[in-house]
Design an enzyme around this catalytic site. Sequence first.
Site, PDB file in Angstrom:
ATOM      1  N   ASP A   7      22.659 -20.034   2.478  1.00 17.42           N
ATOM      2  CA  ASP A   7      22.174 -21.051   3.407  1.00 17.42           C
ATOM      3  C   ASP A   7      21.196 -21.994   2.721  1.00 17.42           C
ATOM      4  O   ASP A   7      20.606 -21.668   1.701  1.00 17.42           O
ATOM      5  CB  ASP A   7      21.420 -20.377   4.565  1.00 17.42           C
TER       6      ASP A   7
ATOM      7  N   LYS B 212      23.029 -25.979   6.496  1.00 16.85           N
ATOM      8  CA  LYS B 212      22.852 -27.342   7.011  1.00 16.85           C
ATOM      9  C   LYS B 212      21.827 -28.057   6.151  1.00 16.85           C
ATOM     10  O   LYS B 212      20.697 -27.643   6.013  1.00 16.85           O
ATOM     11  CB  LYS B 212      22.347 -27.295   8.457  1.00 16.85           C
TER      12      LYS B 212
ATOM     13  N   MET C  90      11.862 -21.775  15.258  1.00 19.87           N
ATOM     14  CA  MET C  90      12.648 -22.952  15.650  1.00 19.87           C
ATOM     15  C   MET C  90      12.059 -23.663  16.868  1.00 19.87           C
ATOM     16  O   MET C  90      12.793 -24.096  17.749  1.00 19.87           O
ATOM     17  CB  MET C  90      14.104 -22.535  15.970  1.00 19.87           C
TER      18      MET C  90
HETATM   19  N1  SAH Z   1      16.539 -15.259   9.701  1.00 21.57           N
HETATM   20  C1  SAH Z   1      15.326 -16.044   9.532  1.00 21.57           C
HETATM   21  C2  SAH Z   1      15.117 -17.018  10.657  1.00 21.57           C
HETATM   22  C3  SAH Z   1      16.138 -18.133  10.693  1.00 21.57           C
HETATM   23  S1  SAH Z   1      15.832 -19.278  11.979  1.00 21.57           S
HETATM   24  C4  SAH Z   1      14.142 -15.083   9.382  1.00 21.57           C
HETATM   25  O1  SAH Z   1      14.285 -13.883   9.603  1.00 21.57           O
HETATM   26  O2  SAH Z   1      13.061 -15.543   9.019  1.00 21.57           O
HETATM   27  C5  SAH Z   1      14.970 -20.560  11.111  1.00 21.57           C
HETATM   28  C6  SAH Z   1      13.505 -20.553  11.521  1.00 21.57           C
HETATM   29  O3  SAH Z   1      12.809 -19.568  10.765  1.00 21.57           O
HETATM   30  C7  SAH Z   1      12.778 -21.836  11.229  1.00 21.57           C
HETATM   31  O4  SAH Z   1      12.988 -22.789  12.239  1.00 21.57           O
HETATM   32  C8  SAH Z   1      11.350 -21.353  11.220  1.00 21.57           C
HETATM   33  O5  SAH Z   1      10.890 -21.143  12.528  1.00 21.57           O
HETATM   34  C9  SAH Z   1      11.494 -20.005  10.558  1.00 21.57           C
HETATM   35  N2  SAH Z   1      11.246 -20.057   9.093  1.00 21.57           N
HETATM   36  C10 SAH Z   1      12.114 -19.768   8.116  1.00 21.57           C
HETATM   37  N3  SAH Z   1      11.516 -19.853   6.904  1.00 21.57           N
HETATM   38  C11 SAH Z   1      10.225 -20.184   7.138  1.00 21.57           C
HETATM   39  C12 SAH Z   1       9.082 -20.400   6.311  1.00 21.57           C
HETATM   40  N4  SAH Z   1       9.130 -20.294   4.980  1.00 21.57           N
HETATM   41  N5  SAH Z   1       7.907 -20.718   6.907  1.00 21.57           N
HETATM   42  C13 SAH Z   1       7.819 -20.824   8.240  1.00 21.57           C
HETATM   43  N6  SAH Z   1       8.862 -20.643   9.069  1.00 21.57           N
HETATM   44  C14 SAH Z   1      10.048 -20.315   8.530  1.00 21.57           C
END
Ligand code: SAH
Length: 250
Positions: free
Chosen positions: A36, A58, A173
């Site tokens: 991703d 995306k 999100m």
């Molecule tokens: N599977 C992922 C979440 C995917 S949804 C997990 O377990 O973390 C995508 C969301 O994850 C983003 O919109 C944000 O809210 C969060 N996110 C992912 N990476 C991040 C980061 N480095 N810092 C802050 N938020 C993050």
Amino acid sequence: MQGGVVYLVGAGPGDPDLITVRGKALITSCDALVYDYLVNPSLLDWTAEGCDQICVGKRPGFHSRSQEEIANLLVRLAREGRSVVRLKGGDPFVFGRGGEEAAHLREQNIRYEVVPAVTAALASAAYSGIPLTHRGHSSALVFLSGHEDPDKGTGGIDWRAYARLPATLCLYMAMGRLERIVAELQAGGMAPGTPVAVVQWATTPRQRTCLTTVESVAAEVERLGFGPPAVVIIGPVAQYAETLGWFEER
Ligand code: SAH
């Protein structure tokens, strides 16, 4: 069961050092890697020569594949007898649609394994100095998706119901709908002065934290130009970012 294996691997939140030992070993040994956009590109350097790297995430201006196309791609690669790593940001089973991919693989009789990882809420909290639970402040933890439309009615999250929980709320999100969400939380009885921390790009050199309150967070985020990816941490424990933060001052 036939052919290869698909490993649904969590890449962790950003810093490549935060992946699991097993996750790293699988990246090193796989012969196809499907990843991703949010995955740190430096993880791709670990692949062996000849490993196919396929980006399905995306990214503005790039074609991104539908969930169905991704699932079919995984099946096709596995049927070729390959060892496939499906690398996802954070943990594959937390807002990562890993469940849908696993279900499709099961349906198609493809062998799979799931490798967990540090999810964004845990990483954001640790790297901004926020203990998510704390004796006396919070003894429960809720992970919520802010992606759902608060006006959607049935099926959407009942934000007012979460307003009175003695819990720390971690919103994924949520940047696009923050104003509506905090309005709903306050309408549900959450005190306007409840501490909120917004952590953007957690664990990466771009990490920034904004410490504010429920009533001010929407305006603050706008003023400071915060956007995704960010986690919004709501509850008394968020206050600790002020005294226990350590990463951004390094
Ligand atoms: N599977 C992922 C979440 C995917 S949804 C997990 O377990 O973390 C995508 C969301 O994850 C983003 O919109 C944000 O809210 C969060 N996110 C992912 N990476 C991040 C980061 N480095 N810092 C802050 N938020 C993050």
